[in-house]
Structures are given as C-alpha cells and as structure tokens.
Design a protein around this motif. Structure first.
Motif, PDB file in Angstrom:
ATOM      1  N   LEU A   7       0.870  -1.266   0.146  1.00 15.67           N
ATOM      2  CA  LEU A   7      -0.036   0.049   0.133  1.00 15.67           C
ATOM      3  C   LEU A   7       0.792   1.068  -0.015  1.00 15.67           C
ATOM      4  N   SER A   8       1.871   1.411   0.749  1.00 11.00           N
ATOM      5  CA  SER A   8       2.651   2.312   0.812  1.00 11.00           C
ATOM      6  C   SER A   8       3.493   2.632  -0.226  1.00 11.00           C
ATOM      7  N   ASP A   9       3.725   1.395  -1.081  1.00 10.85           N
ATOM      8  CA  ASP A   9       4.481   1.633  -2.362  1.00 10.85           C
ATOM      9  C   ASP A   9       3.448   2.262  -3.586  1.00 10.85           C
ATOM     10  N   ARG A  10       2.337   1.847  -3.452  1.00  7.79           N
ATOM     11  CA  ARG A  10       1.299   2.641  -4.052  1.00  7.79           C
ATOM     12  C   ARG A  10       1.046   4.070  -4.092  1.00  7.79           C
ATOM     13  N   LEU A  11       1.169   4.440  -2.980  1.00  4.03           N
ATOM     14  CA  LEU A  11       0.794   5.727  -2.405  1.00  4.03           C
ATOM     15  C   LEU A  11       1.940   6.568  -2.782  1.00  4.03           C
ATOM     16  N   ASP A  12       3.378   6.052  -2.947  1.00  2.00           N
ATOM     17  CA  ASP A  12       4.381   6.947  -3.329  1.00  2.00           C
ATOM     18  C   ASP A  12       4.505   6.788  -4.657  1.00  2.00           C
ATOM     19  N   ASP A  13       3.840   6.082  -5.449  1.00  2.00           N
ATOM     20  CA  ASP A  13       3.990   5.827  -6.934  1.00  2.00           C
ATOM     21  C   ASP A  13       3.289   7.088  -7.760  1.00  2.00           C
ATOM     22  N   ASP A  14       3.991   7.823  -8.371  1.00  2.00           N
ATOM     23  CA  ASP A  14       3.369   8.911  -9.091  1.00  2.00           C
ATOM     24  C   ASP A  14       2.382   8.343 -10.322  1.00  2.00           C
ATOM     25  N   ASP A  15       2.393   7.184 -10.355  1.00  2.00           N
ATOM     26  CA  ASP A  15       1.640   6.606 -11.571  1.00  2.00           C
ATOM     27  C   ASP A  15       0.215   5.841 -11.221  1.00  2.00           C
ATOM     28  N   TYR A  16       0.310   5.794  -9.850  1.00  2.00           N
ATOM     29  CA  TYR A  16      -0.864   4.987  -9.299  1.00  2.00           C
ATOM     30  C   TYR A  16      -2.113   5.842  -9.428  1.00  2.00           C
ATOM     31  N   PRO A  17      -3.026   5.286  -9.969  1.00  2.00           N
ATOM     32  CA  PRO A  17      -4.478   5.839 -10.146  1.00  2.00           C
ATOM     33  C   PRO A  17      -5.268   5.746  -8.896  1.00  2.00           C
ATOM     34  N   ALA A  18      -5.013   6.872  -7.951  1.00  2.00           N
ATOM     35  CA  ALA A  18      -5.446   7.115  -6.610  1.00  2.00           C
ATOM     36  C   ALA A  18      -6.485   7.889  -6.672  1.00  2.00           C
ATOM     37  N   TYR A  19      -6.864   8.726  -7.465  1.00  2.00           N
ATOM     38  CA  TYR A  19      -7.921   9.711  -7.378  1.00  2.00           C
ATOM     39  C   TYR A  19      -9.045   9.501  -8.268  1.00  2.00           C
ATOM     40  N   THR A  20     -10.188   9.808  -7.753  1.00  2.00           N
ATOM     41  CA  THR A  20     -11.506   9.750  -8.373  1.00  2.00           C
ATOM     42  C   THR A  20     -11.682  11.011  -9.288  1.00  2.00           C
ATOM     43  N   MET A  21     -12.398  11.069 -10.306  1.00  2.00           N
ATOM     44  CA  MET A  21     -12.662  12.438 -11.028  1.00  2.00           C
ATOM     45  C   MET A  21     -13.036  13.641 -10.056  1.00  2.00           C
ATOM     46  N   GLY A  22     -14.001  13.396  -9.185  1.00  2.00           N
ATOM     47  CA  GLY A  22     -14.428  14.298  -8.444  1.00  2.00           C
ATOM     48  C   GLY A  22     -13.386  14.875  -7.478  1.00  2.00           C
TER      49      GLY A  22
END
Length: 114
Positions: A7-22
């Motif tokens: 999880l922390s790897d994904r949160l540090d990843d600039d390319d991880y799609p973490a944000y919804t459109m809103g």
C-alpha cells in the motif's frame, strides 16, 4: 504498517491511479467536464476502476494542472493540450540528450586515462 508494505508503495507511486474524477477536479479547482475534455484531447488517459469510474494519478494531475494554467490564460483547450504534450516531449528529449552527453563524457574520460 512497514515501509515495504505494498500500500505504501502505491501511495508513493506517481503513476498509481489513486484519485477519483471528483477528487481530481476538486484538487485542480476545475470541473469533471474539464478532465473529460483533456481526456478527449488525449492529453491524459485515466485508468478505469472495476466499476468503470475514471481514476487519475498524481502525474496525470500535474499534466492537467499545466493545461488548466494555459486555459485560464485564454488558450483554447485543444491548443493547451498540444502545448503540454510538446513540452513533455521536449523535456524527455533533453533528459535523453543529457544521458548521452554524460555517457560520452565518461567514455572520453576513461579513454584518456588508459
């Protein structure tokens, strides 16, 4: 949680799609319509969740923010997207040139010391 947690790897990843459109629109101070428009102009291509919802990465949000700056200054959205694409290509070409230059300098330095 440890630093090697996926999880922390994904949160540090600039390319991880973490944000919804809103959330992405809120962070950029724009509308979901703006994000759809820059997607249609092929500036960014959001990933889709299993339910089909658009998800944006931090990298994509930086690209979108640059396009928004240009649009806010009066540049048509299609032109703003093209400008951002060209800026990104130029930056990548400069990075590659710097790598080649560094490698050539290292090769010249080691050839002269033999």
């Amino acid at each position: 949680m440890t630093a090697d947690n996926p999880l922390s790897d994904r949160l540090d990843d600039d390319d991880y799609p973490a944000y919804t459109m809103g959330r992405a629109a809120e962070m950029l101070g724009t509308t979901p319509g703006f994000l759809r428009a820059i997607g249609e102009a092929r500036l960014i291509t959001p990933l889709r969740s299993e339910g089909g919802h658009r998800r944006y990465s931090r990298y994509q949000l930086r690209i979108a923010a640059r396009a928004r700056e240009l649009v806010d200054r009066g540049t048509p959205i299609e032109a703003a997207c093209r400008i951002v694409i060209l800026e990104d290509q130029l930056e990548e070409a400069q990075r590659i040139n710097d790598e080649y230059r560094r490698a050539a300098n290292e090769a010249a330095g080691s050839a002269g010391s033999g």
